[in-house]
Design a protein around this motif. Structure first.
Motif, PDB file in Angstrom:
ATOM      1  N   TYR A 170      26.426  60.443  51.494  1.00  0.00           N
ATOM      2  CA  TYR A 170      26.641  59.000  51.080  1.00  0.00           C
ATOM      3  C   TYR A 170      25.662  58.130  52.122  1.00  0.00           C
ATOM      4  CZ  TYR A 170      28.824  54.512  49.997  1.00  0.00           C
ATOM      5  OH  TYR A 170      28.951  53.390  49.306  1.00  0.00           O
ATOM      6  N   ILE A 171      25.080  57.322  51.714  1.00  0.00           N
ATOM      7  CA  ILE A 171      24.446  56.126  52.331  1.00  0.00           C
ATOM      8  C   ILE A 171      25.173  54.918  52.432  1.00  0.00           C
ATOM      9  CG2 ILE A 171      22.107  55.176  52.893  1.00  0.00           C
ATOM     10  CD1 ILE A 171      21.773  58.096  53.110  1.00  0.00           C
ATOM     11  N   PRO A 172      25.834  54.682  53.314  1.00  0.00           N
ATOM     12  CA  PRO A 172      26.578  53.295  53.412  1.00  0.00           C
ATOM     13  C   PRO A 172      25.691  52.012  53.422  1.00  0.00           C
ATOM     14  CG  PRO A 172      26.891  54.494  55.566  1.00  0.00           C
ATOM     15  CD  PRO A 172      26.048  55.343  54.693  1.00  0.00           C
ATOM     16  N   LYS A 173      26.098  50.824  52.725  1.00  0.00           N
ATOM     17  CA  LYS A 173      25.435  49.767  52.686  1.00  0.00           C
ATOM     18  C   LYS A 173      25.248  49.040  54.236  1.00  0.00           C
ATOM     19  CE  LYS A 173      24.386  48.620  48.448  1.00  0.00           C
ATOM     20  NZ  LYS A 173      23.940  50.147  48.287  1.00  0.00           N
ATOM     21  N   ASN A 174      26.147  49.368  55.014  1.00  0.00           N
ATOM     22  CA  ASN A 174      26.372  48.975  56.301  1.00  0.00           C
ATOM     23  C   ASN A 174      26.269  49.841  57.206  1.00  0.00           C
ATOM     24  OD1 ASN A 174      26.740  46.966  58.255  1.00  0.00           O
ATOM     25  ND2 ASN A 174      29.055  46.707  57.808  1.00  0.00           N
ATOM     26  N   LEU A 175      25.274  49.799  58.031  1.00  0.00           N
ATOM     27  CA  LEU A 175      25.113  50.944  59.072  1.00  0.00           C
ATOM     28  C   LEU A 175      25.198  50.282  60.778  1.00  0.00           C
ATOM     29  CD1 LEU A 175      22.016  52.534  57.573  1.00  0.00           C
ATOM     30  CD2 LEU A 175      24.121  53.565  57.849  1.00  0.00           C
ATOM     31  N   PRO A 176      26.647  50.279  60.968  1.00  0.00           N
ATOM     32  CA  PRO A 176      26.895  49.373  62.491  1.00  0.00           C
ATOM     33  C   PRO A 176      26.124  50.482  63.569  1.00  0.00           C
ATOM     34  CG  PRO A 176      29.016  50.482  61.373  1.00  0.00           C
ATOM     35  CD  PRO A 176      27.860  50.581  60.311  1.00  0.00           C
ATOM     36  N   GLY A 183      21.824  58.951  62.549  1.00  0.00           N
ATOM     37  CA  GLY A 183      21.600  57.816  61.567  1.00  0.00           C
ATOM     38  C   GLY A 183      19.928  57.854  61.301  1.00  0.00           C
ATOM     39  N   LYS A 184      19.423  58.697  61.288  1.00  0.00           N
ATOM     40  CA  LYS A 184      17.807  58.666  60.974  1.00  0.00           C
ATOM     41  C   LYS A 184      17.822  58.389  59.504  1.00  0.00           C
ATOM     42  CE  LYS A 184      16.614  62.364  62.971  1.00  0.00           C
ATOM     43  NZ  LYS A 184      18.239  62.842  63.787  1.00  0.00           N
ATOM     44  N   THR A 185      18.214  59.575  58.894  1.00  0.00           N
ATOM     45  CA  THR A 185      17.910  59.577  57.406  1.00  0.00           C
ATOM     46  C   THR A 185      18.516  58.202  56.758  1.00  0.00           C
ATOM     47  OG1 THR A 185      17.923  61.815  57.541  1.00  0.00           O
ATOM     48  CG2 THR A 185      18.380  60.843  55.338  1.00  0.00           C
ATOM     49  N   ALA A 186      20.007  58.016  57.138  1.00  0.00           N
ATOM     50  CA  ALA A 186      20.462  56.806  56.715  1.00  0.00           C
ATOM     51  C   ALA A 186      19.742  55.635  56.906  1.00  0.00           C
ATOM     52  CB  ALA A 186      21.912  56.861  57.161  1.00  0.00           C
ATOM     53  N   THR A 187      19.106  55.246  58.180  1.00  0.00           N
ATOM     54  CA  THR A 187      18.487  53.984  58.349  1.00  0.00           C
ATOM     55  C   THR A 187      17.311  54.116  57.600  1.00  0.00           C
ATOM     56  OG1 THR A 187      18.959  54.060  60.574  1.00  0.00           O
ATOM     57  CG2 THR A 187      17.144  53.040  60.427  1.00  0.00           C
ATOM     58  N   VAL A 188      16.611  55.135  57.377  1.00  0.00           N
ATOM     59  CA  VAL A 188      15.141  54.945  56.506  1.00  0.00           C
ATOM     60  C   VAL A 188      15.664  54.978  55.154  1.00  0.00           C
ATOM     61  CG1 VAL A 188      13.080  56.083  55.819  1.00  0.00           C
ATOM     62  CG2 VAL A 188      13.981  56.153  58.317  1.00  0.00           C
ATOM     63  N   LYS A 189      16.423  55.688  54.523  1.00  0.00           N
ATOM     64  CA  LYS A 189      16.684  55.342  53.100  1.00  0.00           C
ATOM     65  C   LYS A 189      17.007  54.023  52.803  1.00  0.00           C
ATOM     66  CE  LYS A 189      17.568  59.845  51.266  1.00  0.00           C
ATOM     67  NZ  LYS A 189      18.641  60.671  50.822  1.00  0.00           N
ATOM     68  N   HIS A 190      17.948  53.441  53.781  1.00  0.00           N
ATOM     69  CA  HIS A 190      18.552  52.077  53.553  1.00  0.00           C
ATOM     70  C   HIS A 190      17.276  51.250  53.638  1.00  0.00           C
ATOM     71  CE1 HIS A 190      20.871  48.548  53.993  1.00  0.00           C
ATOM     72  NE2 HIS A 190      20.371  47.961  54.782  1.00  0.00           N
ATOM     73  N   LEU A 196      14.158  51.794  52.644  1.00  0.00           N
ATOM     74  CA  LEU A 196      13.287  52.124  51.623  1.00  0.00           C
ATOM     75  C   LEU A 196      13.975  51.379  50.320  1.00  0.00           C
ATOM     76  CD1 LEU A 196      12.301  55.997  51.766  1.00  0.00           C
ATOM     77  CD2 LEU A 196      10.833  53.855  51.944  1.00  0.00           C
ATOM     78  N   GLU A 197      15.386  51.490  50.047  1.00  0.00           N
ATOM     79  CA  GLU A 197      15.909  51.007  48.976  1.00  0.00           C
ATOM     80  C   GLU A 197      15.762  49.421  49.020  1.00  0.00           C
ATOM     81  OE1 GLU A 197      20.485  51.306  48.686  1.00  0.00           O
ATOM     82  OE2 GLU A 197      19.943  53.293  48.763  1.00  0.00           O
ATOM     83  N   GLN A 198      15.799  48.869  50.366  1.00  0.00           N
ATOM     84  CA  GLN A 198      15.289  47.489  50.179  1.00  0.00           C
ATOM     85  C   GLN A 198      13.785  47.118  49.933  1.00  0.00           C
ATOM     86  OE1 GLN A 198      17.457  44.686  52.011  1.00  0.00           O
ATOM     87  NE2 GLN A 198      18.969  46.228  51.042  1.00  0.00           N
ATOM     88  N   LEU A 199      13.093  47.904  50.496  1.00  0.00           N
ATOM     89  CA  LEU A 199      11.556  47.920  50.040  1.00  0.00           C
ATOM     90  C   LEU A 199      11.625  48.087  48.393  1.00  0.00           C
ATOM     91  CD1 LEU A 199       8.675  47.766  51.204  1.00  0.00           C
ATOM     92  CD2 LEU A 199       8.713  49.994  51.098  1.00  0.00           C
ATOM     93  N   ASN A 200      12.080  48.958  47.968  1.00  0.00           N
ATOM     94  CA  ASN A 200      11.880  49.167  46.433  1.00  0.00           C
ATOM     95  C   ASN A 200      12.402  47.897  45.647  1.00  0.00           C
ATOM     96  OD1 ASN A 200      10.635  51.745  46.977  1.00  0.00           O
ATOM     97  ND2 ASN A 200      12.672  52.745  46.650  1.00  0.00           N
ATOM     98  N   ASP A 201      13.584  47.571  46.210  1.00  0.00           N
ATOM     99  CA  ASP A 201      13.960  46.224  45.298  1.00  0.00           C
ATOM    100  C   ASP A 201      13.015  45.239  45.477  1.00  0.00           C
ATOM    101  OD1 ASP A 201      16.285  47.295  44.942  1.00  0.00           O
ATOM    102  OD2 ASP A 201      17.350  46.368  46.310  1.00  0.00           O
ATOM    103  N   PHE A 202      12.420  44.849  46.545  1.00  0.00           N
ATOM    104  CA  PHE A 202      11.389  43.903  46.922  1.00  0.00           C
ATOM    105  C   PHE A 202      10.330  44.052  46.057  1.00  0.00           C
ATOM    106  CE2 PHE A 202       8.056  41.655  49.132  1.00  0.00           C
ATOM    107  CZ  PHE A 202       8.526  40.599  49.476  1.00  0.00           C
TER     108      PHE A 202
END
Ligand SMILES: Nc1ncnc2c1ncn2[C@@H]1O[C@H](COP(=O)(O)OP(=O)(O)O)[C@@H](O)[C@H]1O
Ligand SMILES: [Mg+2]
Length: 410
Positions: free
Chosen positions: A33-39, A73-80, A82-88
């Motif tokens: 699971y990739i959380p929306k928030n990555l402290p 947290g590398k995969t989670a960071t990059v996927k997060h 990318l998600e934002q990039l795709n939305d944009f």
């Protein structure tokens, strides 16, 4: 009517569903699971975002290499990001496309390129097409559509012919009149970079970022956030969270271990029909999570390194005791030289090429870094100076995990 009542109660799923559970949303505590928030990853998220920014203004980003230990947290960071990039991109109709490839499932140049092409053209499967066709098709896509393609290669160290892959991609990019092709490489292996051909290294590592492991306090915060969404209120006590964080911090600050410990503890609670997850359940979870992590780690080692580890497991079983110079008797301690010889025999049996002693030493260093073995120096006295090696886990378990892997691929 009573007959129907009995039938319903006897249905396996009715019974299953009637049981209590500590979970509110089990997916959220899964390591996938990739959380929306990555402290504690705000800086890394900003850096990747800034790096990708210029591509939205039509300029090619440099290649980027991210590395750090597993669970940082590398995969989670990059996927997060990318998600934002795709939305944009969707919203602003930009000529940018990203493709995420997990190289563990696509471990060669051909497989990576094929996977990329399939995600660009999901309606075609390109089965049986040659490597050069797939490569040309990929360039054509960027060129004709004036597209900036960002290829995210996660666990890039798993690509057998990684030098050729990076060389082809950077040469391809140079040939493009329009658009571009860039690579974000990610690796859990801290020494991978040093093994690359110098040309590949300078091309892939135009820009770099290291992810450092989380400490126990950071892991505790991460777990608190995840558990509050994954478990019903009041089911996970503070001691359980602290213990999971402390255990994972010992295991090199790995957030995946931390998350898996609570996931497994929750499963144990459900199977024993308990309402509270306390530290004793985390202790129970530790044993099975550790085993799962070892097996998954073993499955990702290169074949030759698996054979080295197999030699160690086999010798540990054959030669259970060892007497030190001072007379102390230890179990399962092996000489580096005898392992190498036994490895050579095994490699011959499997009809494999063999590695040189320099590579053997490198593999031993890595196995130590992964915590699979302990290495000490013998001190003077035994065969001059030699390295003594001891398996970090039960040799029977390591051997049977390796047999599953080795017999699959030979
Ligand atoms: N800062 C964080 N906050 C919440 N969860 C995290 C954080 N960092 C990692 N995780 C979780 O830990 C697990 C491992 O993270 P991952 O990104 O896969 O690590 P890596 O790719 O570095 O091995 C995943 O379940 C991920 O969601
Ligand atoms: Mg990862």
């Amino acid at each position: 009517m009573p007959v129907i009542g009995v039938l319903i109660l006897e249905n396996l799923f009715e019974k299953q569903m009637a049981k209590n559970t500590v979970f509110l949303n089990k997916d959220i505590i899964s390591p996938h699971y990739i959380p929306k928030n990555l402290p504690f990853r705000e800086n890394q998220i900003n850096e990747v975002t800034q790096y990708l920014g210029p591509v939205l203004n039509d300029s090619k980003p440099n290649n980027f290499f991210l590395y750090g230990k597993t669970g940082a947290g590398k995969t989670a960071t990059v996927k997060h990001v990318l998600e934002q990039l795709n939305d944009f991109i969707k919203k602003h109709d930009k000529k940018v496309c990203s493709c995420y490839v997990n190289c563990r499932s696509h471990p060669s140049k051909y497989k990576v390129l094929l996977k990329t092409l399939r995600s660009i053209y999901p309606e075609k499967d390109f089965l049986g097409y040659s490597s050069s066709f797939v490569y040309e098709k990929l360039l054509e896509f960027s060129n004709e559509k004036k597209m900036h393609t960002i290829l995210v290669l996660d666990e890039i160290d798993k690509v057998k012919d990684v030098d050729e892959l990076i060389y082809s991609l950077s040469r391809g990019n140079d040939e493009l009149n329009n658009g571009s092709l860039s690579v974000i490489g990610i690796s859990n292996n801290l020494t991978f970079k040093e093994k690359l051909d110098p040309r590949t290294k300078s091309s892939l590592c135009e820009r770099e970022m290291v992810f450092s492991p989380y400490n126990a306090n950071e892991l505790k915060e991460i777990l608190k956030e995840r558990t509050s969404k994954a478990f019903k209120e009041g089911t996970v006590n503070d001691e359980a969270i602290s213990l999971a964080a402390a255990l994972a911090a010992q295991e090199s600050g790995d957030a995946r271990t931390a998350v898996m410990l609570l996931q497994r503890a929750g499963e144990i609670a459900d199977s024993e029909q308990l309402n509270i997850i306390d530290d004793s359940l985390v202790e129970k979870a530790k044993v099975s999570v550790e085993e799962e992590i070892i097996i998954s780690m073993i499955s990702t080692l290169p074949e030759q390194q698996q054979l080295v580890l197999y030699a160690i497991a086999q010798l540990s079983l054959q030669k259970p005791t060892f007497t030190k110079v001072n007379g102390e008797v230890e179990k399962g301690v092996l000489f580096s030289g005898e392992i190498f010889e036994s490895y050579l025999d095994l490699a011959k049996k499997f009809d494999q090429r063999t590695i040189t002693s320099r590579w053997y030493r490198q593999y031993i260093n890595e196995l130590e870094m992964y915590g699979l073995i302990f290495v000490t120096n013998s001190g003077k006295g035994i065969k001059g100076q030699t390295r003594l090696i001891k398996l970090g886990f039960d040799p029977e378990k390591i051997k049977s995990a390796l047999e599953k892997e080795l017999f699959k691929s030979f």
